[in-house]
Write an enzyme that holds these catalytic residues in place. Sequence first.
Site, PDB file in Angstrom:
ATOM      1  N   ASP A 481       1.210  19.180   6.669  1.00 23.10           N
ATOM      2  CA  ASP A 481       1.613  17.837   6.235  1.00 23.10           C
ATOM      3  C   ASP A 481       3.047  17.839   5.703  1.00 23.10           C
ATOM      4  OD1 ASP A 481       1.290  15.161   5.658  1.00 23.10           O
ATOM      5  OD2 ASP A 481      -0.458  15.422   4.365  1.00 23.10           O
ATOM      6  N   ASP A 551      -2.041   7.398   8.750  1.00 18.63           N
ATOM      7  CA  ASP A 551      -2.977   7.336   7.619  1.00 18.63           C
ATOM      8  C   ASP A 551      -3.806   6.068   7.677  1.00 18.63           C
ATOM      9  OD1 ASP A 551      -2.457   9.742   6.481  1.00 18.63           O
ATOM     10  OD2 ASP A 551      -1.064   8.988   4.965  1.00 18.63           O
TER      11      ASP A 551
HETATM   12  C1  DGJ Z   1      -1.138  12.499   3.976  1.00 18.42           C
HETATM   13  C2  DGJ Z   1      -2.021  12.710   5.160  1.00 18.42           C
HETATM   14  O1  DGJ Z   1      -1.617  11.915   6.224  1.00 18.42           O
HETATM   15  C3  DGJ Z   1      -3.458  12.459   4.759  1.00 18.42           C
HETATM   16  O2  DGJ Z   1      -4.292  12.566   5.874  1.00 18.42           O
HETATM   17  C4  DGJ Z   1      -3.836  13.435   3.697  1.00 18.42           C
HETATM   18  O3  DGJ Z   1      -3.801  14.731   4.212  1.00 18.42           O
HETATM   19  C5  DGJ Z   1      -2.890  13.304   2.520  1.00 18.42           C
HETATM   20  N1  DGJ Z   1      -1.524  13.408   2.921  1.00 18.42           N
HETATM   21  C6  DGJ Z   1      -3.164  14.361   1.498  1.00 18.42           C
HETATM   22  O4  DGJ Z   1      -2.243  14.375   0.500  1.00 18.42           O
END
Ligand code: DGJ
Length: 731
Positions: A481, A551
């Site tokens: 991430d 997200d």
């Molecule tokens: C952003 C990601 O896109 C989410 O799926 C998740 O992993 C969060 N970060 C966790 O902090």
Amino acid sequence: MTNLIFFDAEQQVFHLKNQQISYLLAVEDFGLVSHLYFGKQVDSYHGQRKYPRVDRGFSGNLAGVEDRRYSQDTLLREYSMAGEGDYRIPAAKIMQADGSYALNFKFTGFEMFPGKPKLVGLPSAYVEDDIEAETLVITSIDEISKLELATFYTIYRDRPVIARSTQVRNLSTQNSKIHKLASMQVDFPDEAFSVISLPGAHNQERQVQKEAIGYGIKKFSSRRGSTSHQMNNFIALEKGTADEFQGEVFGFNLVYSGNHAFEIEKDQIGQIRLVAGINEEDFSWELLSGETFQSPEVLMVYSDQGLNKMSQTYHDLLTNRVARGNYRNKERDILINNWEATYFDFTEEKLRPLVDTAAEVGIEMFVLDDGWFGERDSDTNSLGDWFADKRKFPNGLNHFADYVHQKGLKFGLWMEPEMISIDSNLYREHPDFLMSYPERIPAPSRSQHLLDLGRKEVRENILTQLSAIFDEGYVDYVKWDMNRSLSEVFSRQLTSDNQGETLHRYILGLYELLETLITKYPAILWEGCSGGGGRFDSGILHYMPQSWTSDDTDAVERLKIQYGTSLVYPPSSFTSHVSAIPNHQTGRNISLNTRGNTAMSSVFGYELDLTTFTAEEKQAVAKQVALYKDIRKVVQFGKFTRLKNPFISNECAWQFISQEQTEVLVFAFKILTQGQEPFSLLKLTDLDPTKHYKTENGTIFGGDELMNLGFYLPQQTEDFSSWMYRFTRID
Ligand code: DGJ
């Protein structure tokens, strides 16, 4: 010996061609390299595109050349420089030691050879065999500064694709400063073009935008240090009335994960120039005597059958000649991710029932998301401390991973290795690793900061920490991430003059770290992520074959996001999860069926607390899981076509055809119900008109019927309805 690239010495014309496309360029009078043509294949060329000579006011001429009808300011060119009297957007801007931008590149020679060279330190499309492609390198030199420019063109034999990049080499004893070095420039003659781009935001990635190109300059770019949610590094030029299925379309995708810019200018006489590459804002590079700078690569695609064919070309190319590794062509496991199920609130004990339920319904992998390391109960701390939180995993992470494995699931782990929290051991030990302006308080975003990955010692620290985990062998998958844009771009390792190198060095450092990790741990499946799809690009795809798309897990919002993403990126590269209702991003309630149909249209998974499901609901999930196992090969590696566009209607539909052409899957969605709902005909495409196709309930249709007559979608009785149709070819 080449047979895709031809040089006509008499006309001084280079012709790159395969069965589908032609690209023509010429050495013009006085050594300028001009652009002649890019488009549908032509067999031969007889000089009809030689640039006409016209004297145009206020468009000057080359130094030492008296012909007023020959101007560098109007000629269609292959690559242009600031400071040479071409007033359109330059592809490059390089400052000499004397402070001037004077450069007059003149053609000096060329090379053509089978295959495609690798780009040092950068991701790129590749060949598996030299027979697949041929490369042309055109070199020009500026005699005074002794800078040498090399433009690279690779044409694939069986794809309507040309890969372009640029190098500049300093052959003088003095240093120069590059302020801009685009990967490519294409000048089109006066034609009616629209431009398609993919703007967006966090939770709204890659929305399709189309606009006519008018006079002036239009720039699609990122200044965030990464590809960004806000503007993907892709554009398409659509000619006239082209659409998804017909007409000429030109696609341009930059294989890079940092700041980018696609600049378009319609000039004084209606010609169109496109320049694409690293964004010149916040960029400079000191080119030391004897050194070479390599630009990233642009993948240019031509389609004579609309956007769908362009996308299919990208899908095949990115899947098979940009992505790498064990999982490139491997069916991906169905996973469950605990993020929207628990957020930070979990322990091993609390997670076990979720693992049990996932195993019960046939899910194949458990992904432990954010919050397992340091002492992290919120997003305010511990980034950089890549060791298990003992409060949550008293017996270590491997103990939990063992449990997951015993249940027959693979074990995946979330990480955010490019970041540092002020409240972390890493910061306490190495405050200087944090990228910030000297003597100023660094500005947080999501309470976190960037590590300066351009620095070797920073990369080594992260590599050591991650290796300690991966060496234990229990991690099968990593979600990598990256949750903020870069700011305070400053590197302690660079002089005040060279701070403009920081962003590109960051990306080079990231690529080096990723290359080391994927080479060292080839058994791991890597998934990219940046707060959803903020760094979704073909550069990242070279290291990680799939990325978290957004997200936003709302199944209806996802239709547009996945539609836009599919313009360039193959369904095997984007992931989609069934999440809880009401949806955590939008509050919307959507049936499990539609949530499943949206998510099953790409790499599939779940992200909710399955332990709260009733026996009946679990059964429905088990059915979805079994279905996806049955269809995933077609979804992930079949031919994908968009049928109905949610940006312009209340519907969305797409289809997949298996590589063997025998399985056809269609997903159709209607968004809102309406009074007196109009009928909606769905017509399939790319079937064999002479063959027959059987539905799941045994009805048989001719391929010609399904394509030409189509069938009516059911009338909708509730919002957000969807249907999946399966056809099997029977003869
Ligand atoms: C952003 C990601 O896109 C989410 O799926 C998740 O992993 C969060 N970060 C966790 O902090």
